[in-house]
Design a protein around this motif. Sequence first.
Motif, PDB file in Angstrom:
ATOM      1  N   PRO A 103       0.824  -1.096  -0.026  1.00 28.35           N
ATOM      2  CA  PRO A 103       0.041   0.072  -0.151  1.00 28.35           C
ATOM      3  C   PRO A 103       0.781   1.316   0.073  1.00 28.35           C
ATOM      4  CG  PRO A 103      -0.907  -1.701   1.375  1.00 28.35           C
ATOM      5  CD  PRO A 103       0.124  -2.134   1.054  1.00 28.35           C
ATOM      6  N   ALA A 104       1.833   1.235   0.772  1.00 25.86           N
ATOM      7  CA  ALA A 104       2.817   2.447   0.920  1.00 25.86           C
ATOM      8  C   ALA A 104       3.420   2.823  -0.277  1.00 25.86           C
ATOM      9  CB  ALA A 104       3.726   2.392   2.186  1.00 25.86           C
ATOM     10  N   LYS A 105       3.871   1.509  -1.004  1.00 22.72           N
ATOM     11  CA  LYS A 105       4.690   1.328  -2.102  1.00 22.72           C
ATOM     12  C   LYS A 105       3.999   1.807  -3.299  1.00 22.72           C
ATOM     13  CE  LYS A 105       8.223  -1.289  -0.019  1.00 22.72           C
ATOM     14  NZ  LYS A 105       8.713  -2.619   0.367  1.00 22.72           N
ATOM     15  N   ALA A 106       2.631   1.185  -3.311  1.00 19.36           N
ATOM     16  CA  ALA A 106       1.806   1.689  -4.495  1.00 19.36           C
ATOM     17  C   ALA A 106       1.698   2.984  -4.568  1.00 19.36           C
ATOM     18  CB  ALA A 106       0.362   1.145  -4.279  1.00 19.36           C
ATOM     19  N   SER A 107       1.548   4.109  -3.676  1.00 20.99           N
ATOM     20  CA  SER A 107       1.599   5.430  -3.739  1.00 20.99           C
ATOM     21  C   SER A 107       2.792   5.863  -4.182  1.00 20.99           C
ATOM     22  CB  SER A 107       0.936   6.028  -2.727  1.00 20.99           C
ATOM     23  OG  SER A 107       1.807   5.708  -1.456  1.00 20.99           O
ATOM     24  N   ASP A 108       3.902   5.279  -3.547  1.00 17.90           N
ATOM     25  CA  ASP A 108       5.163   5.831  -4.008  1.00 17.90           C
ATOM     26  C   ASP A 108       5.500   5.529  -5.441  1.00 17.90           C
ATOM     27  OD1 ASP A 108       5.652   6.623  -1.460  1.00 17.90           O
ATOM     28  OD2 ASP A 108       6.891   4.876  -0.814  1.00 17.90           O
ATOM     29  N   ALA A 109       5.076   4.353  -5.748  1.00 15.61           N
ATOM     30  CA  ALA A 109       5.195   3.913  -7.418  1.00 15.61           C
ATOM     31  C   ALA A 109       4.484   5.008  -8.290  1.00 15.61           C
ATOM     32  CB  ALA A 109       4.351   2.463  -7.634  1.00 15.61           C
ATOM     33  N   LYS A 110       3.282   5.303  -7.806  1.00 15.56           N
ATOM     34  CA  LYS A 110       2.568   6.537  -8.894  1.00 15.56           C
ATOM     35  C   LYS A 110       3.360   7.488  -8.702  1.00 15.56           C
ATOM     36  CE  LYS A 110      -1.976   4.607  -7.565  1.00 15.56           C
ATOM     37  NZ  LYS A 110      -3.303   4.567  -6.637  1.00 15.56           N
ATOM     38  N   PRO A 122       2.791   2.161 -18.135  1.00 16.94           N
ATOM     39  CA  PRO A 122       1.695   2.605 -17.070  1.00 16.94           C
ATOM     40  C   PRO A 122       1.135   1.304 -16.471  1.00 16.94           C
ATOM     41  CG  PRO A 122       0.941   2.676 -19.406  1.00 16.94           C
ATOM     42  CD  PRO A 122       2.456   2.564 -19.524  1.00 16.94           C
ATOM     43  N   SER A 123       0.843   1.423 -15.063  1.00 15.72           N
ATOM     44  CA  SER A 123       0.540   0.558 -14.662  1.00 15.72           C
ATOM     45  C   SER A 123      -1.226  -0.031 -14.980  1.00 15.72           C
ATOM     46  CB  SER A 123       0.314   0.719 -12.918  1.00 15.72           C
ATOM     47  OG  SER A 123      -0.946   1.667 -12.654  1.00 15.72           O
ATOM     48  N   LEU A 124      -1.414  -1.099 -14.553  1.00 14.70           N
ATOM     49  CA  LEU A 124      -3.056  -1.630 -15.127  1.00 14.70           C
ATOM     50  C   LEU A 124      -3.870  -0.729 -14.493  1.00 14.70           C
ATOM     51  CD1 LEU A 124      -4.622  -3.617 -16.588  1.00 14.70           C
ATOM     52  CD2 LEU A 124      -4.428  -5.249 -14.577  1.00 14.70           C
ATOM     53  N   VAL A 125      -3.719  -0.157 -13.122  1.00 12.95           N
ATOM     54  CA  VAL A 125      -4.590   0.678 -12.480  1.00 12.95           C
ATOM     55  C   VAL A 125      -4.796   1.933 -13.137  1.00 12.95           C
ATOM     56  CG1 VAL A 125      -4.935   1.891 -10.570  1.00 12.95           C
ATOM     57  CG2 VAL A 125      -3.943  -0.262 -10.107  1.00 12.95           C
ATOM     58  N   ASP A 126      -3.807   2.427 -13.759  1.00 11.62           N
ATOM     59  CA  ASP A 126      -3.824   3.703 -14.594  1.00 11.62           C
ATOM     60  C   ASP A 126      -4.452   3.277 -15.907  1.00 11.62           C
ATOM     61  OD1 ASP A 126      -2.453   4.940 -12.686  1.00 11.62           O
ATOM     62  OD2 ASP A 126      -0.293   4.595 -13.549  1.00 11.62           O
ATOM     63  N   LEU A 127      -4.308   2.314 -16.555  1.00 13.72           N
ATOM     64  CA  LEU A 127      -5.007   1.880 -17.702  1.00 13.72           C
ATOM     65  C   LEU A 127      -6.525   1.859 -17.526  1.00 13.72           C
ATOM     66  CD1 LEU A 127      -2.531  -0.648 -19.384  1.00 13.72           C
ATOM     67  CD2 LEU A 127      -2.802   1.691 -19.967  1.00 13.72           C
ATOM     68  N   VAL A 128      -6.856   1.011 -16.485  1.00 16.63           N
ATOM     69  CA  VAL A 128      -8.346   0.952 -16.235  1.00 16.63           C
ATOM     70  C   VAL A 128      -8.891   2.302 -15.810  1.00 16.63           C
ATOM     71  CG1 VAL A 128      -9.831  -0.120 -14.755  1.00 16.63           C
ATOM     72  CG2 VAL A 128      -8.128  -1.616 -15.485  1.00 16.63           C
ATOM     73  N   ARG A 129      -8.459   3.149 -15.022  1.00 18.19           N
ATOM     74  CA  ARG A 129      -8.912   4.397 -14.752  1.00 18.19           C
ATOM     75  C   ARG A 129      -9.023   5.248 -16.137  1.00 18.19           C
ATOM     76  NH1 ARG A 129      -5.292   6.945 -10.855  1.00 18.19           N
ATOM     77  NH2 ARG A 129      -6.030   5.491  -9.386  1.00 18.19           N
ATOM     78  N   GLY A 130      -7.982   5.177 -16.751  1.00 15.84           N
ATOM     79  CA  GLY A 130      -8.152   5.802 -17.877  1.00 15.84           C
ATOM     80  C   GLY A 130      -8.932   5.528 -18.945  1.00 15.84           C
ATOM     81  N   LEU A 169     -10.273  -0.249  -7.281  1.00 13.88           N
ATOM     82  CA  LEU A 169     -10.667   1.252  -7.560  1.00 13.88           C
ATOM     83  C   LEU A 169     -11.925   1.647  -6.860  1.00 13.88           C
ATOM     84  CD1 LEU A 169      -9.514   1.649 -11.287  1.00 13.88           C
ATOM     85  CD2 LEU A 169      -8.525   2.516  -9.270  1.00 13.88           C
ATOM     86  N   VAL A 170     -12.927   0.982  -6.910  1.00 12.18           N
ATOM     87  CA  VAL A 170     -14.186   1.057  -6.347  1.00 12.18           C
ATOM     88  C   VAL A 170     -14.159   1.335  -4.781  1.00 12.18           C
ATOM     89  CG1 VAL A 170     -16.532   0.306  -5.934  1.00 12.18           C
ATOM     90  CG2 VAL A 170     -15.601   0.073  -8.153  1.00 12.18           C
ATOM     91  N   ALA A 171     -13.288   0.567  -4.287  1.00 13.63           N
ATOM     92  CA  ALA A 171     -13.231   0.558  -2.964  1.00 13.63           C
ATOM     93  C   ALA A 171     -12.205   1.785  -2.312  1.00 13.63           C
ATOM     94  CB  ALA A 171     -12.176  -0.793  -2.220  1.00 13.63           C
ATOM     95  N   LYS A 172     -11.632   2.535  -3.347  1.00 16.42           N
ATOM     96  CA  LYS A 172     -10.818   3.590  -3.048  1.00 16.42           C
ATOM     97  C   LYS A 172     -11.710   4.963  -3.716  1.00 16.42           C
ATOM     98  CE  LYS A 172      -6.352   1.433  -3.183  1.00 16.42           C
ATOM     99  NZ  LYS A 172      -5.145   1.436  -3.940  1.00 16.42           N
ATOM    100  N   SER A 173     -12.916   4.638  -4.114  1.00 13.34           N
ATOM    101  CA  SER A 173     -13.707   5.802  -4.749  1.00 13.34           C
ATOM    102  C   SER A 173     -13.143   6.479  -6.123  1.00 13.34           C
ATOM    103  CB  SER A 173     -14.137   6.789  -3.546  1.00 13.34           C
ATOM    104  OG  SER A 173     -14.627   6.340  -2.457  1.00 13.34           O
ATOM    105  N   HIS A 174     -12.189   5.527  -6.765  1.00 14.79           N
ATOM    106  CA  HIS A 174     -11.766   5.995  -7.794  1.00 14.79           C
ATOM    107  C   HIS A 174     -12.438   5.422  -8.935  1.00 14.79           C
ATOM    108  CE1 HIS A 174      -8.422   7.836  -5.965  1.00 14.79           C
ATOM    109  NE2 HIS A 174      -7.865   6.627  -5.326  1.00 14.79           N
TER     110      HIS A 174
END
Length: 200
Positions: A103-110, A122-130, A169-174
Motif C-alpha cells: 500500500p505505501a509503495k503503491a502510492s510511491d510507485a505512482k 503505465p500500471s494496469l490501475v492507470d490503464l483501467v482508470r483512464g 478502484l471502487v473501494a478507493k472511490s476512484h
Amino acid sequence: MSEVQSPATELAAQYGTQVASDLERNATEQARVSADLEALQEQLHALQRDHRVLVNVQQALGSSPVAVTASAVPHQASATPQRGKAKKAAAAPEKKAAPKKTPAKASDAKAAKPASGSAAKPSLVDLVRGHLEQAGEPRSAAEITTALAKAHPDRSIKMTVVRTTVENLVAKSHAQRAKQGSSVFYTAPASSQPKAAAAS
C-alpha cells in the motif's frame, strides 16, 4: 453342483456391477480434480505474474527485501501440484504479506512513475482508470479487458486481474459500480459523471 454355481454367478454379477459403478465414479472424480487443478494452475500463473510486477516495482523503489519475497514463490510453486488445500494455505500468507508492503509503495510507485517518464509502462490501475474516464459510459470487466488487450497487445491482460483492479478502484472511490440484473458495470468516479450524463 448347479446350486453352488448359481450363487457364485450371482455374486460375480454383483461384483461386476459394483466395479463398473466404482469405475464410473472414479472417472467422474478424476475429471473434477483435473478441472480444479487446471483452475488452480491458472490462478498460480496469475499470482506469479503479479509477483514479478511487484518485485519490479519494489526494485524500482530500491527496497531491499526482494530476496525474501522471491524465495517464497518457488516454494509455493513446488507445493501446489501435491494438493489444492496446501496451495491455498501457502498462498494465503503470501497474499497477506504482499499487501502490507505494497500500500505505501503503491502510492510511491505512482509518484515515481511520472519521474521515470517513458521508461516505465503505465500500471494496469492507470490503464483501467483512464479507460473508464474516456469511455464515459458504464463498462463491464469483460469490456474493459477486451479494450485494454486491443490497445496493449504486448501486455497479458486477464479479466480476473482487471476485475480485481476495478473493484480496488471502487473501494478507493476512484470508480463506481452499478448492477444491472446479474451484470456488474463500472464507471469513472462522480467527477466524470456529468460528462456521461450529458452524453446520454
